[in-house]
Design an enzyme around this catalytic site. Structure first.
Site, PDB file in Angstrom:
ATOM      1  N   GLY A 229      12.271  -2.283  -1.121  1.00 48.38           N
ATOM      2  CA  GLY A 229      12.489  -3.175   0.015  1.00 48.38           C
ATOM      3  C   GLY A 229      11.474  -4.306   0.080  1.00 48.38           C
ATOM      4  O   GLY A 229      10.339  -4.149  -0.382  1.00 48.38           O
TER       5      GLY A 229
ATOM      6  N   ARG B  32      16.474  -1.563  -6.306  1.00 47.00           N
ATOM      7  CA  ARG B  32      16.086  -0.158  -6.141  1.00 47.00           C
ATOM      8  C   ARG B  32      16.411   0.712  -7.361  1.00 47.00           C
ATOM      9  O   ARG B  32      16.422   1.935  -7.262  1.00 47.00           O
ATOM     10  CB  ARG B  32      16.736   0.407  -4.880  1.00 47.00           C
ATOM     11  CG  ARG B  32      16.195  -0.186  -3.581  1.00 47.00           C
ATOM     12  CD  ARG B  32      16.469   0.704  -2.386  1.00 47.00           C
ATOM     13  NE  ARG B  32      16.042   0.106  -1.130  1.00 47.00           N
ATOM     14  CZ  ARG B  32      14.818   0.263  -0.626  1.00 47.00           C
ATOM     15  NH1 ARG B  32      13.926   0.975  -1.259  1.00 47.00           N
ATOM     16  NH2 ARG B  32      14.511  -0.309   0.527  1.00 47.00           N
TER      17      ARG B  32
ATOM     18  N   ASP C  36       5.788   4.341  -2.840  1.00 45.78           N
ATOM     19  CA  ASP C  36       5.316   5.593  -3.443  1.00 45.78           C
ATOM     20  C   ASP C  36       6.135   5.978  -4.669  1.00 45.78           C
ATOM     21  O   ASP C  36       5.579   6.372  -5.703  1.00 45.78           O
ATOM     22  CB  ASP C  36       5.281   6.730  -2.406  1.00 45.78           C
ATOM     23  CG  ASP C  36       6.576   6.880  -1.632  1.00 45.78           C
ATOM     24  OD1 ASP C  36       7.395   5.943  -1.619  1.00 45.78           O
ATOM     25  OD2 ASP C  36       6.779   7.950  -1.036  1.00 45.78           O
ATOM     26  N   ASP C  37       7.451   5.823  -4.599  1.00 41.18           N
ATOM     27  CA  ASP C  37       8.302   6.196  -5.736  1.00 41.18           C
ATOM     28  C   ASP C  37       8.050   5.309  -6.949  1.00 41.18           C
ATOM     29  O   ASP C  37       7.951   5.786  -8.071  1.00 41.18           O
ATOM     30  CB  ASP C  37       9.777   6.016  -5.355  1.00 41.18           C
ATOM     31  CG  ASP C  37      10.384   7.314  -4.915  1.00 41.18           C
ATOM     32  OD1 ASP C  37       9.837   8.363  -5.281  1.00 41.18           O
ATOM     33  OD2 ASP C  37      11.390   7.272  -4.200  1.00 41.18           O
TER      34      ASP C  37
ATOM     35  N   LYS D 276       2.946  -1.414  -2.048  1.00 44.90           N
ATOM     36  CA  LYS D 276       3.788  -2.221  -1.159  1.00 44.90           C
ATOM     37  C   LYS D 276       4.661  -1.341  -0.282  1.00 44.90           C
ATOM     38  O   LYS D 276       5.171  -0.342  -0.769  1.00 44.90           O
ATOM     39  CB  LYS D 276       4.705  -3.100  -2.034  1.00 44.90           C
ATOM     40  CG  LYS D 276       5.779  -3.821  -1.299  1.00 44.90           C
ATOM     41  CD  LYS D 276       7.201  -3.565  -1.839  1.00 44.90           C
ATOM     42  CE  LYS D 276       7.704  -2.198  -1.585  1.00 44.90           C
ATOM     43  NZ  LYS D 276       9.140  -1.992  -1.794  1.00 44.90           N
ATOM     44  N   THR D 277       4.835  -1.614   0.937  1.00 44.24           N
ATOM     45  CA  THR D 277       5.928  -1.165   1.812  1.00 44.24           C
ATOM     46  C   THR D 277       5.553  -1.460   3.257  1.00 44.24           C
ATOM     47  O   THR D 277       4.434  -1.165   3.699  1.00 44.24           O
ATOM     48  CB  THR D 277       6.313   0.333   1.676  1.00 44.24           C
ATOM     49  OG1 THR D 277       7.317   0.608   2.658  1.00 44.24           O
ATOM     50  CG2 THR D 277       5.193   1.321   1.861  1.00 44.24           C
ATOM     51  N   ILE D 278       6.510  -2.030   3.981  1.00 46.49           N
ATOM     52  CA  ILE D 278       6.252  -2.289   5.400  1.00 46.49           C
ATOM     53  C   ILE D 278       6.092  -0.972   6.143  1.00 46.49           C
ATOM     54  O   ILE D 278       5.505  -0.929   7.216  1.00 46.49           O
ATOM     55  CB  ILE D 278       7.374  -3.119   6.075  1.00 46.49           C
ATOM     56  CG1 ILE D 278       8.718  -2.389   6.041  1.00 46.49           C
ATOM     57  CG2 ILE D 278       7.466  -4.511   5.495  1.00 46.49           C
ATOM     58  CD1 ILE D 278       9.690  -2.857   7.106  1.00 46.49           C
ATOM     59  N   ASP D 279       6.645   0.113   5.582  1.00 48.27           N
ATOM     60  CA  ASP D 279       6.640   1.396   6.290  1.00 48.27           C
ATOM     61  C   ASP D 279       5.232   1.948   6.516  1.00 48.27           C
ATOM     62  O   ASP D 279       5.033   2.803   7.372  1.00 48.27           O
ATOM     63  CB  ASP D 279       7.454   2.447   5.521  1.00 48.27           C
ATOM     64  CG  ASP D 279       8.941   2.126   5.504  1.00 48.27           C
ATOM     65  OD1 ASP D 279       9.329   1.083   6.082  1.00 48.27           O
ATOM     66  OD2 ASP D 279       9.711   2.896   4.922  1.00 48.27           O
TER      67      ASP D 279
ATOM     68  N   LYS E 177      16.005  -5.953  35.242  1.00 42.02           N
ATOM     69  CA  LYS E 177      17.305  -5.275  35.330  1.00 42.02           C
ATOM     70  C   LYS E 177      17.700  -4.484  34.086  1.00 42.02           C
ATOM     71  O   LYS E 177      18.749  -3.867  34.077  1.00 42.02           O
ATOM     72  CB  LYS E 177      18.400  -6.275  35.701  1.00 42.02           C
ATOM     73  CG  LYS E 177      18.633  -7.396  34.709  1.00 42.02           C
ATOM     74  CD  LYS E 177      19.823  -8.244  35.158  1.00 42.02           C
ATOM     75  CE  LYS E 177      20.041  -9.382  34.186  1.00 42.02           C
ATOM     76  NZ  LYS E 177      21.154 -10.216  34.515  1.00 42.02           N
TER      77      LYS E 177
ATOM     78  N   MET F  60      12.192  -0.153  12.236  1.00 43.53           N
ATOM     79  CA  MET F  60      12.331   0.303  10.861  1.00 43.53           C
ATOM     80  C   MET F  60      11.169   1.206  10.458  1.00 43.53           C
ATOM     81  O   MET F  60      10.120   1.203  11.092  1.00 43.53           O
ATOM     82  CB  MET F  60      12.385  -0.911   9.938  1.00 43.53           C
ATOM     83  CG  MET F  60      13.245  -0.701   8.737  1.00 43.53           C
ATOM     84  SD  MET F  60      13.401  -2.215   7.799  1.00 43.53           S
ATOM     85  CE  MET F  60      15.140  -2.176   7.436  1.00 43.53           C
ATOM     86  N   GLY F  61      11.385   1.892   9.351  1.00 40.79           N
ATOM     87  CA  GLY F  61      10.399   2.843   8.844  1.00 40.79           C
ATOM     88  C   GLY F  61      11.167   4.069   8.412  1.00 40.79           C
ATOM     89  O   GLY F  61      11.518   4.893   9.249  1.00 40.79           O
ATOM     90  N   ARG F  62      11.449   4.135   7.123  1.00 34.88           N
ATOM     91  CA  ARG F  62      12.414   5.107   6.594  1.00 34.88           C
ATOM     92  C   ARG F  62      12.150   6.537   7.059  1.00 34.88           C
ATOM     93  O   ARG F  62      13.053   7.269   7.393  1.00 34.88           O
ATOM     94  CB  ARG F  62      12.400   5.032   5.065  1.00 34.88           C
ATOM     95  CG  ARG F  62      13.090   6.149   4.351  1.00 34.88           C
ATOM     96  CD  ARG F  62      14.228   5.758   3.490  1.00 34.88           C
ATOM     97  NE  ARG F  62      15.356   6.624   3.361  1.00 34.88           N
ATOM     98  CZ  ARG F  62      15.644   7.751   3.958  1.00 34.88           C
ATOM     99  NH1 ARG F  62      14.837   8.255   4.841  1.00 34.88           N
ATOM    100  NH2 ARG F  62      16.743   8.401   3.708  1.00 34.88           N
TER     101      ARG F  62
ATOM    102  N   ARG G 120      10.663  -8.115   7.462  1.00 34.63           N
ATOM    103  CA  ARG G 120      10.313  -7.826   6.064  1.00 34.63           C
ATOM    104  C   ARG G 120      10.024  -9.073   5.224  1.00 34.63           C
ATOM    105  O   ARG G 120       9.462  -8.971   4.142  1.00 34.63           O
ATOM    106  CB  ARG G 120      11.436  -7.030   5.390  1.00 34.63           C
ATOM    107  CG  ARG G 120      11.652  -5.675   6.035  1.00 34.63           C
ATOM    108  CD  ARG G 120      12.345  -4.710   5.129  1.00 34.63           C
ATOM    109  NE  ARG G 120      13.528  -5.241   4.483  1.00 34.63           N
ATOM    110  CZ  ARG G 120      14.305  -4.541   3.674  1.00 34.63           C
ATOM    111  NH1 ARG G 120      14.008  -3.278   3.410  1.00 34.63           N
ATOM    112  NH2 ARG G 120      15.367  -5.063   3.118  1.00 34.63           N
TER     113      ARG G 120
HETATM  114  P1  FBP Z   1      10.456   0.330   0.731  1.00 37.97           P
HETATM  115  O1  FBP Z   1       9.894   1.684   0.989  1.00 37.97           O
HETATM  116  O2  FBP Z   1      11.163   0.205  -0.562  1.00 37.97           O
HETATM  117  O3  FBP Z   1       9.400  -0.727   0.891  1.00 37.97           O
HETATM  118  O4  FBP Z   1      11.549  -0.004   1.839  1.00 37.97           O
HETATM  119  C1  FBP Z   1      11.394   0.429   3.152  1.00 37.97           C
HETATM  120  C2  FBP Z   1      12.516  -0.015   4.049  1.00 37.97           C
HETATM  121  O5  FBP Z   1      12.269  -1.305   4.559  1.00 37.97           O
HETATM  122  C3  FBP Z   1      12.682   0.998   5.179  1.00 37.97           C
HETATM  123  O6  FBP Z   1      11.868   0.678   6.264  1.00 37.97           O
HETATM  124  C4  FBP Z   1      14.149   0.929   5.462  1.00 37.97           C
HETATM  125  O7  FBP Z   1      14.643   2.147   5.983  1.00 37.97           O
HETATM  126  C5  FBP Z   1      14.745   0.662   4.115  1.00 37.97           C
HETATM  127  O8  FBP Z   1      13.757  -0.021   3.377  1.00 37.97           O
HETATM  128  C6  FBP Z   1      15.986  -0.165   4.167  1.00 37.97           C
HETATM  129  O9  FBP Z   1      16.513  -0.245   2.899  1.00 37.97           O
HETATM  130  P2  FBP Z   1      17.493  -1.394   2.405  1.00 37.97           P
HETATM  131  O10 FBP Z   1      16.659  -2.605   2.186  1.00 37.97           O
HETATM  132  O11 FBP Z   1      18.000  -0.854   1.112  1.00 37.97           O
HETATM  133  O12 FBP Z   1      18.513  -1.587   3.457  1.00 37.97           O
END
Ligand code: FBP
Length: 551
Positions: free
Chosen positions: A81, A145, A175-176, A202-205, A242, A250-252, A428
């Protein structure tokens, strides 16, 4: 080509490197530290990685001589991502390569790891990289991916690298991807391929972090972007008085993003998946918790509020976790039979019949929208794509039903107007914050030094990140040191352990100590938009999570 004023200004921004990386590149010396071992599964990992197990962590220091840097062609891959700052990793890598030896070339493989397998690339030149400096996105070369995990793929990687005289590959991923980078490094040594592999975190998560990696890049910018939007909604809610805004973030899997946004904005409620799992909290209890805050605020005349919901919680709530696990298996094993069913009624009956009674009950009690979303296509691991499940809508529906019950008993007199939001893709590809611009540029620059010193199977590491950039430290960590063995598809495999929210850590403890006072009264904080120019405490400060972790 037209550029926005900010884009033009960002092109001119000079990312800050740690002091040590500002020296003439040939004078920077490598210092080898202690040999490191993973925390667990040492025997199995040693057997799997005979060449890259037990290597030393390294750091860079000022040397006394000037080395001539060899011509070294390098390939770079963006994996997974998008995360703000990816372009700067490549810019830092490019600048370091050219500083080392202007004859060296940088090849960007297109569309993620599949680019190297299909030999699709672009040669990165000075003119080309200048259009991407300090900008968000991965559009410079694209991402994907596809996983590099089989020996056949590794052999293709070696062949393609040899064709272009590429001596090193930098894999920018989570991580992967970094796990697979280490496996590839081991394979290249075993087969005498003569190719170095270096990873970048790397990862925003925010879940690729550990004792050696303080933060994954992109987390800072993404959480600042979401926090700006949350703050804006808080102001809107506080003005119109109201709506309750249910905001999924987000955050897998891990809830780091939601936790950081909560620390930045002080919402009325924020769920943390790891806590729900630790306490075995079920959906009914979650609904009760949210409803109780809504009732209390209504008693004070405040029929509005903000609730943050991490997208990953669906896999932490016990009955949902069980259900999703069964659905993943069922949809994989019975893919053909299920694929033939075209009507929803048939699909529903098939699923209900093939689940255990507990999961069948959980499934049938969910709103239809969520049932449908749970059955959508799986990701390449065969897992449900949590970003497609609208948990915020599910919770709104369930909370609404609970409030109706309370109203009938005279225990709730308020009005539940609601809005749902999902903040994910919006964050992102934002222009990287100064922190991410500097951090990413440094990671890329540093990756070249690891390559130049033959450090294969290492992840680029920049640390001491709560200090100003000149005091950051630069080095490398053997990826095998971060491994443990985990079961994946019924097989034990080496993987970098995903960092979940630590319930004993500073960030969660701070949140837990304050959330009750944020719940009923409005103590909102308005972080505003990311600032790129201005006082350092406004522009250069990194996340509250990192600050609380360091304290
Ligand atoms: P990465 O771990 O590859 O950086 O991606 C994380 C992420 O942004 C998650 O937060 C989200 O659930 C997922 O990718 C969304 O995946 P996609 O871009 O395939 O819709």
């Amino acid at each position: 080509m037209e550029y926005s004023p900010l884009q033009k200004a960002r092109y001119a921004y000079k990312p800050k490197l740690p002091l040590i990386l500002r020296d003439e590149i040939g004078t920077i010396e490598i210092k080898r530290g202690a040999k490191g071992e993973p925390k667990s599964d040492q025997k199995e990992l040693k057997a799997l990685f005979p060449n890259t197990y037990g290597m030393e962590s390294v750091s860079f220091t000022k040397g006394s001589t000037t080395k001539k840097m060899e011509k070294t062609n390098v390939g770079v891959i963006l994996s997974g991502g998008q995360a703000p700052g990816g372009h700067n990793v490549i810019a830092g890598l490019f600048d370091a390569i050219k500083n080392g030896n202007p004859e060296s070339k940088l090849f960007g493989f297109l569309g993620g790891p599949s680019g190297i397998l299909e030999d699709k690339y672009v040669e990165i030149t000075s003119q080309f990289i200048d259009q991407y400096r300090n900008t968000g996105g991965f559009d410079i070369i694209g991402s994907g991916r596809t996983k590099l995990e089989t020996e056949e793929q590794f052999a293709t990687c070696a062949k393609v690298c040899h064709q272009h005289d590429i001596k090193a590959i930098v894999i920018i991923g989570g991580d992967d991807s970094n796990t697979n980078a280490a496996i590839l490094a081991e394979y290249f040594i075993k087969t005498n391929a003569g190719i170095t592999v270096v990873g970048c975190p790397k990862t925003i998560d925010g879940d690729l972090k550990n004792e050696q990696i303080e933060i994954s890049f992109g987390f800072d910018t993404a959480t600042k972007t979401y926090s700006e939007l949350i703050g804006n909604l808080m102001r809107d809610a506080n003005s119109a008085k109201k709506y309750w805004h249910f905001i999924r973030l987000m955050g897998r899997s891990a809830s780091h993003i939601a936790l950081e946004c909560a620390l930045m904005t002080q919402p009325n409620a924020c769920l943390i998946g790891e806590e729900l799992a630790a306490n075995n909290t079920n959906l009914t209890e979650i609904v009760e918790y949210l409803a109780s805050i809504i009732v209390k605020r209504a008693e004070k005349g405040m029929n509005f509020g903000i609730a943050l919901i991490p997208e990953g919680i669906v896999e932490f709530v016990p009955e949902m976790r069980l259900l999703i696990g069964e659905l993943n298996t069922l949809l994989a094993v019975e893919a053909d039979a299920y694929g033939e069913l075209k009507e929803w009624e048939e699909q529903y009956a098939f699923i209900e019949k093939n689940l255990t009674p507990t999961s069948a009950h959980a499934f049938t009690s969910l709103p239809r929208l969520i049932q449908e979303q749970l059955l959508k296509d799986r990701d390449p691991h065969g897992n449900v794509q949590v970003s497609l499940i609208e948990t915020e809508k599910m919770l709104i529906e369930m909370v609404e039903a609970r409030l109706a019950e309370l109203k009938a008993k005279g225990e709730y007199k308020g009005k539940f107007g609601h809005q749902s939001h999902f903040f994910g893709y919006e964050g992102r590809c934002a222009f990287p914050s100064n922190f991410d611009s500097d951090y990413c540029y440094s990671l890329g620059y540093n990756a070249y030094l690891l390559i130049a010193n033959g450090c294969t199977g290492y992840i680029s590491s920049i640390t001491n990140l709560t200090a100003s950039a000149d005091q950051w430290q630069a080095g490398g960590i053997p990826i095998t040191m971060m491994f443990n063995m985990e079961s994946r598809h019924g097989e034990m495999r080496p993987v970098i352990e995903k960092a979940l929210v630590d319930l004993n850590g500073g960030p969660f403890k701070y949140f837990a100590a304050h959330r009750d006072s944020w719940a009923v009264d409005s103590k909102y904080l308005y972080p505003g938009a990311i600032q790129y120019y201005g006082p350092t405490e406004v522009c250069d400060t990194t996340t509250k999570t990192l600050q609380l972790e360091h304290n």
